[in-house]
Each structure stands twice: as C-alpha cells, then as structure tokens.
Design a protein around this motif. Structure first.
Motif, short mmCIF file in Angstrom:
data_model
loop_
_atom_site.label_atom_id
_atom_site.label_comp_id
_atom_site.label_asym_id
_atom_site.label_seq_id
_atom_site.Cartn_x
_atom_site.Cartn_y
_atom_site.Cartn_z
N UNK A 77 0.83 -1.20 0.00
CA UNK A 77 0.00 0.00 0.00
C UNK A 77 0.86 1.25 0.00
N UNK A 78 1.86 1.31 0.87
CA UNK A 78 2.72 2.50 0.90
C UNK A 78 3.59 2.59 -0.35
N UNK A 79 4.03 1.45 -0.87
CA UNK A 79 4.82 1.46 -2.11
C UNK A 79 3.96 1.98 -3.27
N UNK A 80 2.72 1.52 -3.34
CA UNK A 80 1.83 1.94 -4.42
C UNK A 80 1.46 3.41 -4.27
N UNK A 81 1.27 3.89 -3.05
CA UNK A 81 0.98 5.31 -2.85
C UNK A 81 2.17 6.14 -3.31
N UNK A 82 3.37 5.71 -3.01
CA UNK A 82 4.57 6.42 -3.47
C UNK A 82 4.67 6.40 -4.99
N UNK A 83 4.31 5.29 -5.59
CA UNK A 83 4.30 5.18 -7.05
C UNK A 83 3.35 6.20 -7.65
N UNK A 84 2.13 6.25 -7.14
CA UNK A 84 1.13 7.19 -7.64
C UNK A 84 1.61 8.63 -7.43
N UNK A 85 2.14 8.93 -6.27
CA UNK A 85 2.66 10.28 -5.99
C UNK A 85 3.78 10.66 -6.96
N UNK A 100 -4.09 -4.40 -6.69
CA UNK A 100 -5.24 -4.09 -5.83
C UNK A 100 -5.10 -2.69 -5.24
N UNK A 101 -3.94 -2.38 -4.70
CA UNK A 101 -3.71 -1.09 -4.07
C UNK A 101 -3.76 0.06 -5.09
N UNK A 102 -3.29 -0.20 -6.31
CA UNK A 102 -3.30 0.83 -7.35
C UNK A 102 -4.72 1.31 -7.62
N UNK A 103 -5.65 0.38 -7.69
CA UNK A 103 -7.05 0.76 -7.90
C UNK A 103 -7.56 1.63 -6.77
N UNK A 104 -7.16 1.33 -5.55
CA UNK A 104 -7.61 2.11 -4.38
C UNK A 104 -7.01 3.50 -4.34
N UNK A 105 -5.70 3.60 -4.49
CA UNK A 105 -5.03 4.89 -4.29
C UNK A 105 -5.13 5.81 -5.51
N UNK A 106 -5.54 5.27 -6.66
CA UNK A 106 -5.64 6.13 -7.84
C UNK A 106 -7.03 6.75 -8.00
N UNK A 107 -7.98 6.35 -7.16
CA UNK A 107 -9.33 6.92 -7.21
C UNK A 107 -9.24 8.44 -7.04
N UNK A 108 -10.02 9.14 -7.86
CA UNK A 108 -10.08 10.61 -7.80
C UNK A 108 -8.75 11.28 -8.12
N UNK A 109 -7.91 10.61 -8.90
CA UNK A 109 -6.66 11.20 -9.39
C UNK A 109 -6.65 11.05 -10.91
N UNK A 110 -5.73 11.72 -11.59
CA UNK A 110 -5.61 11.52 -13.05
C UNK A 110 -5.20 10.10 -13.44
#
Length: 110
Positions: free
Chosen positions: A4-12, A43-53
């Motif tokens: 989850x934290x790795x994917x959030x960092x990826x999205x950021x 799975x985490x990518x779908x969660x953390x990318x919601x409401x982002x480009x």
C-alpha cells in the motif's frame, strides 16, 4: 501490507511528473526477489488512484525471474523460487536480477 505504501509512493511519483494530465497506463517492473507482491500492488493501485488523473489507468507489471551467479561453480542460474541457492548446492551467490522495483514508463493522454 507494505505494498500500500509502495503503491501510494508510485502514484505520488507519477503525479509529480504528469501533473493533472490524464494517465492511460503505467508500466512497472517488479522482480520476483523484490519482496513486493504484484497482485497486491494491482489491488492497491485501484484504491489509491481513485479521484486522481491515474483513475482507470492500465497497470502493466513485468515480473522478471530471479537470477544468480554462483561464486563457487561460476554458473549463472535462473531461480525457480525465492531460495538463493545454486543448483550445485552453494549459497555463495550474487543476485544479478529479480530485485527490481521501478517505473519503466507512463502513458499520458492528449
């Protein structure tokens, strides 16, 4: 679940480069020896990318096998699992691939 934290960092990181432009796809390389589970990242990518480009972007993950070079018998070996052991039985090995965790490319909309 550190994915989850790795994917959030990826999205950021991707958003830091693409800004508000819509992202169509993200291509990752996650080696099988990295300790990161690709299915958990999906799975985490779908969660953390919601409401982002990045919402709705296709996430493609290349999963290179682990490879080692044995210091005892000097062979290069593809690992069938995560056990760092040469087929000759030696554990004196150098990992040459499989620990990758990187963004390879990002596809942005026009």
């Amino acid at each position: 679940m550190h994915e989850l934290s790795i994917t959030q960092s990826l999205v950021d990181t991707v958003l830091g480069r693409t800004g508000k432009r819509a992202v169509k796809g993200v291509n990752l390389r996650i080696g099988r020896l990295s300790g990161v589970l690709p299915d958990a990242v999906r799975f985490c990518f779908e969660l953390v990318s919601v409401d982002t480009p990045l919402a709705g972007a296709v996430l493609r993950i290349d999963e290179p096998q682990g490879r080692i070079r044995c210091r005892s018998c000097h062979r290069d070996v593809v690992l069938p699992d995560t056990l760092l052991l040469c087929t000759c039985g030696s554990a004196d090995v150098e990992v040459t691939s499989g620990r990758e965790l990187m963004v390879m490319s990002v596809e942005v909309g026009s």
